[in-house]
Design a protein around this motif. Structure first.
Motif, short mmCIF file in Angstrom:
data_model
loop_
_atom_site.label_atom_id
_atom_site.label_comp_id
_atom_site.label_asym_id
_atom_site.label_seq_id
_atom_site.Cartn_x
_atom_site.Cartn_y
_atom_site.Cartn_z
N ARG A 1 0.83 -1.19 0.00
CA ARG A 1 0.00 0.00 0.00
C ARG A 1 0.87 1.24 0.00
O ARG A 1 1.85 1.32 0.73
CB ARG A 1 -0.90 0.00 1.25
N ALA B 1 -12.70 3.61 -2.86
CA ALA B 1 -11.87 4.70 -2.33
C ALA B 1 -12.65 6.00 -2.34
O ALA B 1 -13.31 6.33 -3.32
CB ALA B 1 -10.60 4.84 -3.16
N ARG C 1 -9.28 6.23 2.32
CA ARG C 1 -8.23 6.51 1.34
C ARG C 1 -8.19 5.44 0.25
O ARG C 1 -7.97 5.76 -0.92
CB ARG C 1 -6.86 6.56 2.03
N GLU C 2 -8.42 4.20 0.60
CA GLU C 2 -8.33 3.11 -0.34
C GLU C 2 -9.59 2.26 -0.28
O GLU C 2 -10.33 2.29 0.71
CB GLU C 2 -7.09 2.24 -0.05
N GLU D 1 -5.29 5.57 7.20
CA GLU D 1 -6.18 4.95 6.23
C GLU D 1 -7.39 5.84 5.92
O GLU D 1 -8.23 5.47 5.10
CB GLU D 1 -6.68 3.60 6.76
#
Length: 248
Positions: free
Chosen positions: A7, A49, A39-40, A80
């Motif tokens: 990541r 996301a 964020r993801e 995150e």
């Protein structure tokens, strides 16, 4: 077997900072609805996301949220999550140009010596000027970038929310029990009798709670006795009045 996907580490301003965590805690303390964004993506939960999530609690750098469309509470780390839905644009890096060093030039010119008269039979030999020296241009080594170390994959299993059981006393010796799962109530409050509440509290072995419940029940019992006595007096008066009316 292929290695797990690495990541990308967050850029400055892309993840929650210590100031952002303090702002979230202040919003929760004030009773406001606080929202963050992932964020993801999390394909196993169907989250993309930038998906929004309501903040439930903040514990250090761990933020427990309830993502939109997910009926559960999930823990995330500060790196995150972010405050904005869209990721900030990366800043452009300035291109470094290696300075060029011009070749050194002689600061003085060779002195010119006038020819000396000599006999005609001899030919004067001209002096030679010193050759110019060249200075090499230094070459700068290209910059090298260091890739961030990949963090282990986050656990997708959510921690269970706490369960709370609340016993409440009301007027006229009325008692209710409410069960909550996290911030969500599982059902409407149900009525229970005072004797069942007292037995349950005594089974817990908490002297302070037992004393508080006993005081409440004793006060309700005393009020009931006074009410019965008052009704008895009213009934006696009504009977005497009825007897007088019969004798007339």
């Amino acid at each position: 077997m292929s290695a797990p996907a690495r990541r990308r580490a967050p850029r400055p301003g892309e993840a929650l900072s210590a100031e952002d965590l303090a702002t979230l805690e202040a919003g929760l303390a004030a009773g406001r609805r606080v929202t963050v964004y992932l964020r993801e993506a999390t394909p196993s939960l169907g989250l993309e996301a930038g998906a929004s999530a309501r903040v439930i609690s903040v514990d250090g750098t761990t933020v427990t949220v309830s993502p939109k469309g997910i009926d559960d509470q999930l823990p995330y780390e500060a790196d995150e999550l972010r405050l904005s839905k869209d990721a900030p644009q990366p800043a452009r890096k300035a291109t470094k140009v290696a300075p060029r060093t011009a070749a050194a030039r002689p600061t003085t010119r060779p002195a010119v010596v006038p020819p000396v008269e000599a006999p005609r039979s001899e030919t004067p030999v001209p002096e030679k000027s010193a050759p110019e020296k060249s200075v090499a241009t230094p070459v700068l080594a290209p910059e090298t970038s260091v890739k961030p170390t990949a963090r282990p994959a986050r656990r997708t299993k959510a921690q269970p929310a706490p369960v709370s059981v609340t016993v409440t006393s009301g007027p006229d010796d009325q008692w209710t029990v409410t069960v909550s799962h996290g911030a969500k109530k599982l059902a409407k409050p149900s009525d229970v009798t005072a004797d069942r509440v007292l037995r349950a509290i005594r089974e817990l072995g908490d002297d302070v709670a037992s004393a508080a419940v006993e005081d409440k029940i004793e006060a309700a019992r005393a009020a009931a006795v006074e009410r019965v006595e008052a009704l008895s007096r009213e009934l006696d008066e009504a009977r005497r009045a009825l007897d007088r009316l019969k004798n007339e």
